[in-house]
Design a protein around this motif. Structure first.
Motif, mmCIF file in Angstrom:
data_model
loop_
_atom_site.group_PDB
_atom_site.id
_atom_site.type_symbol
_atom_site.label_atom_id
_atom_site.label_comp_id
_atom_site.label_asym_id
_atom_site.label_seq_id
_atom_site.Cartn_x
_atom_site.Cartn_y
_atom_site.Cartn_z
ATOM 1 N N ARG A 124 4.235 -0.454 -11.069
ATOM 2 C CA ARG A 124 4.604 -1.757 -11.479
ATOM 3 C C ARG A 124 5.774 -2.333 -11.459
ATOM 4 O O ARG A 124 6.276 -3.526 -11.087
ATOM 5 C CB ARG A 124 3.945 -2.322 -12.742
ATOM 6 C CG ARG A 124 2.356 -2.272 -12.948
ATOM 7 C CD ARG A 124 1.884 -2.721 -14.355
ATOM 8 N NE ARG A 124 0.428 -2.861 -14.150
ATOM 9 C CZ ARG A 124 -0.309 -3.713 -15.180
ATOM 10 N NH1 ARG A 124 0.308 -4.218 -16.104
ATOM 11 N NH2 ARG A 124 -1.537 -3.834 -15.214
ATOM 12 N N LYS A 125 6.879 -1.573 -11.919
ATOM 13 C CA LYS A 125 8.217 -1.972 -11.923
ATOM 14 C C LYS A 125 8.931 -2.090 -10.521
ATOM 15 O O LYS A 125 9.662 -2.587 -10.161
ATOM 16 C CB LYS A 125 9.012 -0.869 -12.733
ATOM 17 C CG LYS A 125 10.558 -1.151 -12.836
ATOM 18 C CD LYS A 125 11.167 -0.039 -13.553
ATOM 19 C CE LYS A 125 12.789 -0.434 -13.835
ATOM 20 N NZ LYS A 125 13.515 0.524 -14.736
ATOM 21 N N THR A 126 8.058 -1.274 -9.658
ATOM 22 C CA THR A 126 8.699 -1.280 -8.320
ATOM 23 C C THR A 126 7.771 -2.012 -7.163
ATOM 24 O O THR A 126 8.009 -2.096 -5.922
ATOM 25 C CB THR A 126 8.507 0.179 -7.614
ATOM 26 O OG1 THR A 126 7.412 0.785 -7.822
ATOM 27 C CG2 THR A 126 9.727 1.009 -8.395
ATOM 28 N N SER A 127 6.548 -2.665 -7.818
ATOM 29 C CA SER A 127 5.748 -3.464 -7.038
ATOM 30 C C SER A 127 5.016 -2.548 -6.038
ATOM 31 O O SER A 127 4.281 -3.098 -5.108
ATOM 32 C CB SER A 127 6.418 -4.465 -6.525
ATOM 33 O OG SER A 127 6.792 -5.434 -7.457
ATOM 34 N N LEU A 128 5.025 -1.270 -6.168
ATOM 35 C CA LEU A 128 4.306 -0.416 -5.202
ATOM 36 C C LEU A 128 2.861 -0.405 -5.221
ATOM 37 O O LEU A 128 2.101 -0.397 -4.517
ATOM 38 C CB LEU A 128 4.786 0.956 -5.211
ATOM 39 C CG LEU A 128 6.076 1.343 -4.593
ATOM 40 C CD1 LEU A 128 6.774 2.735 -5.063
ATOM 41 C CD2 LEU A 128 6.427 1.123 -3.418
ATOM 42 N N ASP A 129 2.466 -1.007 -6.607
ATOM 43 C CA ASP A 129 0.893 -1.201 -6.859
ATOM 44 C C ASP A 129 0.257 -2.152 -5.984
ATOM 45 O O ASP A 129 -0.904 -2.391 -5.701
ATOM 46 C CB ASP A 129 0.828 -1.463 -8.277
ATOM 47 C CG ASP A 129 1.270 -2.675 -8.685
ATOM 48 O OD1 ASP A 129 2.457 -2.864 -8.302
ATOM 49 O OD2 ASP A 129 0.663 -3.350 -9.780
ATOM 50 N N GLU A 130 1.305 -3.123 -5.413
ATOM 51 C CA GLU A 130 0.861 -4.235 -4.540
ATOM 52 C C GLU A 130 0.518 -4.118 -3.143
ATOM 53 O O GLU A 130 -0.042 -4.817 -2.508
ATOM 54 C CB GLU A 130 2.021 -5.252 -4.496
ATOM 55 C CG GLU A 130 2.309 -5.754 -6.060
ATOM 56 C CD GLU A 130 1.349 -6.369 -6.829
ATOM 57 O OE1 GLU A 130 0.359 -6.994 -6.247
ATOM 58 O OE2 GLU A 130 1.513 -6.390 -8.141
ATOM 59 N N LEU A 131 1.002 -2.699 -2.898
ATOM 60 C CA LEU A 131 0.646 -2.549 -1.346
ATOM 61 C C LEU A 131 -0.455 -2.663 -0.687
ATOM 62 O O LEU A 131 -0.842 -2.966 0.601
ATOM 63 C CB LEU A 131 1.140 -0.832 -0.957
ATOM 64 C CG LEU A 131 2.682 -0.826 -1.167
ATOM 65 C CD1 LEU A 131 2.930 0.686 -0.925
ATOM 66 C CD2 LEU A 131 3.710 -1.514 -0.548
ATOM 67 N N PRO A 132 -1.570 -2.048 -1.550
ATOM 68 C CA PRO A 132 -2.932 -2.497 -0.646
ATOM 69 C C PRO A 132 -3.445 -4.143 -0.546
ATOM 70 O O PRO A 132 -4.327 -4.042 0.246
ATOM 71 C CB PRO A 132 -4.069 -1.883 -1.857
ATOM 72 C CG PRO A 132 -3.309 -0.908 -2.681
ATOM 73 C CD PRO A 132 -1.864 -1.534 -2.788
ATOM 74 N N GLN A 133 -2.692 -5.003 -0.859
ATOM 75 C CA GLN A 133 -2.936 -6.331 -0.483
ATOM 76 C C GLN A 133 -2.635 -6.551 0.841
ATOM 77 O O GLN A 133 -3.222 -7.711 1.366
ATOM 78 C CB GLN A 133 -2.056 -7.228 -1.310
ATOM 79 C CG GLN A 133 -2.354 -7.127 -2.830
ATOM 80 C CD GLN A 133 -1.506 -7.709 -3.819
ATOM 81 O OE1 GLN A 133 -0.822 -8.875 -3.594
ATOM 82 N NE2 GLN A 133 -1.230 -7.034 -5.102
ATOM 83 N N PHE A 134 -2.165 -5.754 1.588
ATOM 84 C CA PHE A 134 -2.042 -5.718 3.034
ATOM 85 C C PHE A 134 -3.184 -5.969 3.820
ATOM 86 O O PHE A 134 -3.299 -6.490 4.710
ATOM 87 C CB PHE A 134 -0.940 -4.841 3.624
ATOM 88 C CG PHE A 134 0.420 -4.889 3.254
ATOM 89 C CD1 PHE A 134 1.061 -6.080 3.919
ATOM 90 C CD2 PHE A 134 1.185 -3.994 2.519
ATOM 91 C CE1 PHE A 134 2.487 -6.379 3.782
ATOM 92 C CE2 PHE A 134 2.577 -4.273 2.590
ATOM 93 C CZ PHE A 134 3.212 -5.273 2.930
ATOM 94 N N PHE A 135 -4.222 -5.085 3.261
ATOM 95 C CA PHE A 135 -5.463 -5.176 3.780
ATOM 96 C C PHE A 135 -6.162 -6.385 3.462
ATOM 97 O O PHE A 135 -6.991 -6.966 4.366
ATOM 98 C CB PHE A 135 -6.387 -3.851 3.223
ATOM 99 C CG PHE A 135 -6.043 -2.625 3.324
ATOM 100 C CD1 PHE A 135 -6.404 -2.130 4.781
ATOM 101 C CD2 PHE A 135 -5.137 -1.790 2.781
ATOM 102 C CE1 PHE A 135 -5.887 -1.038 5.435
ATOM 103 C CE2 PHE A 135 -4.923 -0.514 3.064
ATOM 104 C CZ PHE A 135 -5.156 -0.116 4.116
ATOM 105 N N ASN A 136 -5.824 -7.116 2.100
ATOM 106 C CA ASN A 136 -6.285 -8.447 1.977
ATOM 107 C C ASN A 136 -5.693 -9.487 3.100
ATOM 108 O O ASN A 136 -6.342 -10.365 3.468
ATOM 109 C CB ASN A 136 -6.146 -8.922 0.528
ATOM 110 C CG ASN A 136 -6.822 -8.148 -0.551
ATOM 111 O OD1 ASN A 136 -6.251 -7.620 -1.562
ATOM 112 N ND2 ASN A 136 -8.114 -8.141 -0.414
#
Length: 233
Positions: A133-145
């Protein structure tokens, strides 16, 4: 529209003026989509080793699936499945976040926050989840969205259904005038210092001024916002 029932979401044909709002041409919208497709494919290809490494870490450090799937509300109130790397323990309750969101949207903040819809010392978050969360790496799968067309690289943050329940009428315009995005104007404008109403105003400003050049500018500014702790959420 009823955001809890996909069959009762708003019909985009009821908003014929919005796609051309403030001079946004069909050509410009098509070009934005091409950039979304190219950008998401490029990111997925280049970051595939990072995807794999995060998946292994999530799997080894806590029980549960690698991906976190959640219903979010897209443009025109159409719900879609939103992807993130799981950063919380399996079957974590959403009550803490629901209560905070309701008070934050109503203009009441607390000292237990870390930016918009972020809670300090959230007991639901795993050790590796805090880093993601701090590095926003949890957001990467949104590229599939983005690749599927449910989201864009740049646009308003897609809200959770219980957030929408707390919206006033003018807040809902942020879901009509632009497709939700991974990053946006508020993310690069110091989200930890932005109240909810100001976040909505930034989303509406983006919708009114959106252009390919503005999108590219926001994308270029996003890495700095992420490294400074103000990345996309």
């Amino acid at each position: 529209w009823n955001f809890e029932d996909p069959k009762c979401a708003a019909d985009p044909t009821l908003y014929p003026d919005l796609p051309g709002l403030n001079g946004t041409s069909p050509t410009g919208l098509a070009l934005k989509r091409y950039i979304d497709i190219f950008g998401s494919l490029l990111a997925i290809a280049l970051l595939s080793p990072v995807f794999l490494a995060i998946a292994v870490l999530v799997r080894l450090t806590s029980k549960g699936p690698v991906l976190f799937r959640q219903v979010r509300i897209g443009q025109y109130g159409v719900p879609f499945t939103f992807y993130k790397f799981r950063s919380m323990y399996e079957k974590a309750e959403s009550t803490i976040h629901e209560k905070y969101v309701a008070t934050f949207i109503n203009g009441v903040d607390s000292n237990d926050t870390n930016g918009v819809f972020k809670i300090n010392n959230d007991p639901r978050v795993t050790r590796i989840g805090r880093f993601l969360r701090k590095t926003s790496l949890d957001e990467l799968p949104q590229f599939f969205n983005v690749l599927s067309g449910k989201m864009s690289l740049v646009g308003p943050r897609p809200p959770i259904p219980y957030e929408v329940k707390a919206y006033t009428r003018w807040h809902r315009h942020r879901m009509l005038q632009a497709k939700p995005g991974i990053t946006g104007l508020w993310q690069v404008s110091g989200r930890s210092r932005v109240r909810f109403d100001d976040m909505v105003r930034l989303d509406l400003r983006y919708a009114a001024e959106q252009s390919i050049w503005l999108d590219l500018s926001i994308i270029a500014r996003t890495p700095r916002a992420v490294f400074s702790g103000r990345g996309a959420c």
